[in-house]
Design an enzyme around this catalytic site. Structure first.
Site, PDB file in Angstrom:
ATOM      1  N   LYS A  13      29.364  -5.219   5.199  1.00  0.00           N
ATOM      2  CA  LYS A  13      28.185  -5.200   6.079  1.00  0.00           C
ATOM      3  C   LYS A  13      27.912  -3.786   6.600  1.00  0.00           C
ATOM      4  O   LYS A  13      26.784  -3.317   6.545  1.00  0.00           O
ATOM      5  CB  LYS A  13      28.377  -6.143   7.280  1.00  0.00           C
ATOM      6  CG  LYS A  13      28.415  -7.612   6.922  1.00  0.00           C
ATOM      7  CD  LYS A  13      28.372  -8.493   8.155  1.00  0.00           C
ATOM      8  CE  LYS A  13      29.537  -8.292   9.105  1.00  0.00           C
ATOM      9  NZ  LYS A  13      30.849  -8.686   8.555  1.00  0.00           N
ATOM     10  N   ARG A  88      27.080 -13.690  16.179  1.00  0.00           N
ATOM     11  CA  ARG A  88      28.306 -14.077  15.512  1.00  0.00           C
ATOM     12  C   ARG A  88      28.715 -15.502  15.851  1.00  0.00           C
ATOM     13  O   ARG A  88      29.758 -15.961  15.418  1.00  0.00           O
ATOM     14  CB  ARG A  88      29.397 -13.133  15.953  1.00  0.00           C
ATOM     15  CG  ARG A  88      30.176 -12.495  14.824  1.00  0.00           C
ATOM     16  CD  ARG A  88      31.165 -11.557  15.467  1.00  0.00           C
ATOM     17  NE  ARG A  88      32.092 -11.019  14.532  1.00  0.00           N
ATOM     18  CZ  ARG A  88      31.951  -9.827  13.963  1.00  0.00           C
ATOM     19  NH1 ARG A  88      30.910  -9.100  14.186  1.00  0.00           N
ATOM     20  NH2 ARG A  88      32.879  -9.391  13.148  1.00  0.00           N
ATOM     21  N   ARG A 127      40.976  -0.374   3.616  1.00  0.00           N
ATOM     22  CA  ARG A 127      39.834   0.314   4.220  1.00  0.00           C
ATOM     23  C   ARG A 127      40.271   1.464   5.134  1.00  0.00           C
ATOM     24  O   ARG A 127      41.197   1.333   5.923  1.00  0.00           O
ATOM     25  CB  ARG A 127      39.031  -0.712   5.024  1.00  0.00           C
ATOM     26  CG  ARG A 127      37.921  -0.128   5.862  1.00  0.00           C
ATOM     27  CD  ARG A 127      36.868  -1.128   6.164  1.00  0.00           C
ATOM     28  NE  ARG A 127      37.246  -2.084   7.198  1.00  0.00           N
ATOM     29  CZ  ARG A 127      36.424  -3.010   7.662  1.00  0.00           C
ATOM     30  NH1 ARG A 127      35.209  -3.130   7.160  1.00  0.00           N
ATOM     31  NH2 ARG A 127      36.813  -3.839   8.598  1.00  0.00           N
ATOM     32  N   ARG A 161      41.506   0.861  10.996  1.00  0.00           N
ATOM     33  CA  ARG A 161      41.190   0.149  12.229  1.00  0.00           C
ATOM     34  C   ARG A 161      42.364  -0.723  12.658  1.00  0.00           C
ATOM     35  O   ARG A 161      43.001  -1.357  11.827  1.00  0.00           O
ATOM     36  CB  ARG A 161      39.963  -0.737  12.000  1.00  0.00           C
ATOM     37  CG  ARG A 161      38.695  -0.167  12.576  1.00  0.00           C
ATOM     38  CD  ARG A 161      37.488  -0.918  12.133  1.00  0.00           C
ATOM     39  NE  ARG A 161      37.535  -2.356  12.392  1.00  0.00           N
ATOM     40  CZ  ARG A 161      36.571  -3.206  12.085  1.00  0.00           C
ATOM     41  NH1 ARG A 161      35.481  -2.756  11.503  1.00  0.00           N
ATOM     42  NH2 ARG A 161      36.688  -4.471  12.346  1.00  0.00           N
ATOM     43  N   ARG A 172      40.549 -13.119  11.879  1.00  0.00           N
ATOM     44  CA  ARG A 172      39.110 -12.825  11.870  1.00  0.00           C
ATOM     45  C   ARG A 172      38.385 -13.717  10.861  1.00  0.00           C
ATOM     46  O   ARG A 172      37.258 -14.156  11.101  1.00  0.00           O
ATOM     47  CB  ARG A 172      38.872 -11.339  11.548  1.00  0.00           C
ATOM     48  CG  ARG A 172      39.115 -10.439  12.760  1.00  0.00           C
ATOM     49  CD  ARG A 172      39.378  -9.002  12.371  1.00  0.00           C
ATOM     50  NE  ARG A 172      38.282  -8.373  11.659  1.00  0.00           N
ATOM     51  CZ  ARG A 172      38.416  -7.279  10.909  1.00  0.00           C
ATOM     52  NH1 ARG A 172      39.602  -6.709  10.772  1.00  0.00           N
ATOM     53  NH2 ARG A 172      37.378  -6.768  10.290  1.00  0.00           N
TER      54      ARG A 172
END
Ligand code: ADP
Length: 218
Positions: A13, A88, A127, A161, A172
């Site tokens: 996203k 969300r 990531r 992160r 998540r």
């Protein structure tokens, strides 16, 4: 144009939002980025959000909705925006509807990025994000920077992160399935949802998204 981007964590996203916002000349509004900026500045809002983010849970609506609507009301968002990470859950989707209704505005599309679970876990685990600009996103194998730990685009430091650990990613994803997926049905009922596969090269996905949005600008 007013666009909402949905999809599981790791669907891309943030990466797509940066390209799409540029192509469409609208601001990219990411609630995750807004929270992270508040955390690094040590604001009261940041302190409130931090523990929830660490745990992979949603930050409470009382905090999130006000922050998102405040950002959408800024002058640069008057002609449109690309929402990334908001709404969300159903309560946030309804609050957004109410805000838009009150301002006599409407959404043009809800872009749903579809990616298999194994792929999103792989993407998140590798990531790395630039400290200067969170739209500069790399992957240790998929999109490695030329020099390890250094952003190709601006020389900033790359980091992982805190909530990208495997355990938090699982949480998540769980929250995504239970809280966020139901908003797709809410928007399907308004005929706003465009689903595109998020697999393939970044540029290919952006092109798919641009094609899907082409007839939604009216
Ligand atoms: P991702 O989409 O990869 O999970 P984000 O940066 O969008 O990453 O979000 C990171 C975290 O920030 C979420 O796990 C959640 O704790 C918090 N967050 C972001 N947006 C919202 C929101 N709209 N409502 C509640 N919490 C949010």
């Amino acid at each position: 144009m007013r666009i909402v981007l949905v999809g599981p964590p790791g669907a891309g996203k943030g990466t797509q939002a940066a390209f799409l916002a540029k192509n469409l000349s609208i601001p990219h509004i990411s609630t995750g980025d807004l929270f992270r900026a508040n955390i690094s500045q040590g604001t009261p809002l940041g302190r409130q959000a931090q523990e929830f983010m660490r745990a992979g849970q949603l930050v409470p609506d009382e905090v999130t909705i006000g922050m998102a609507i405040d950002r959408m009301s800024q002058p640069d968002a008057a002609k449109g925006f690309l929402l990334d990470g908001f709404p969300r859950n159903l309560a946030q989707a309804k609050a957004l509807d109410e805000y838009l209704h009150g301002a006599d505005l409407r959404l043009n599309a809800v872009l749903d990025l579809e990616a298999p679970e194994a792929e999103v876990v792989r993407r998140i685990a590798g990531r790395r994000i630039c400290r200067n600009d969170s739209s500069h996103v790399f992957h240790v194998t998929g999109r490695p920077p030329k020099t390890a730990g250094v952003c190709d685009e601006c020389g900033g430091e790359l980091y992982q992160r805190e909530d990208d650990s495997e355990e938090t990613v699982r949480k998540r994803l769980e929250v995504y399935h239970s809280e966020t997926e139901p908003i797709t049905d809410f928007y399907k009922a308004q005929d706003l949802v465009v689903t595109i596969p998020a697999l393939g090269k970044v540029g290919e996905v952006t092109q798919r998204a641009m094609d899907a949005l082409a007839d939604r600008s009216g």
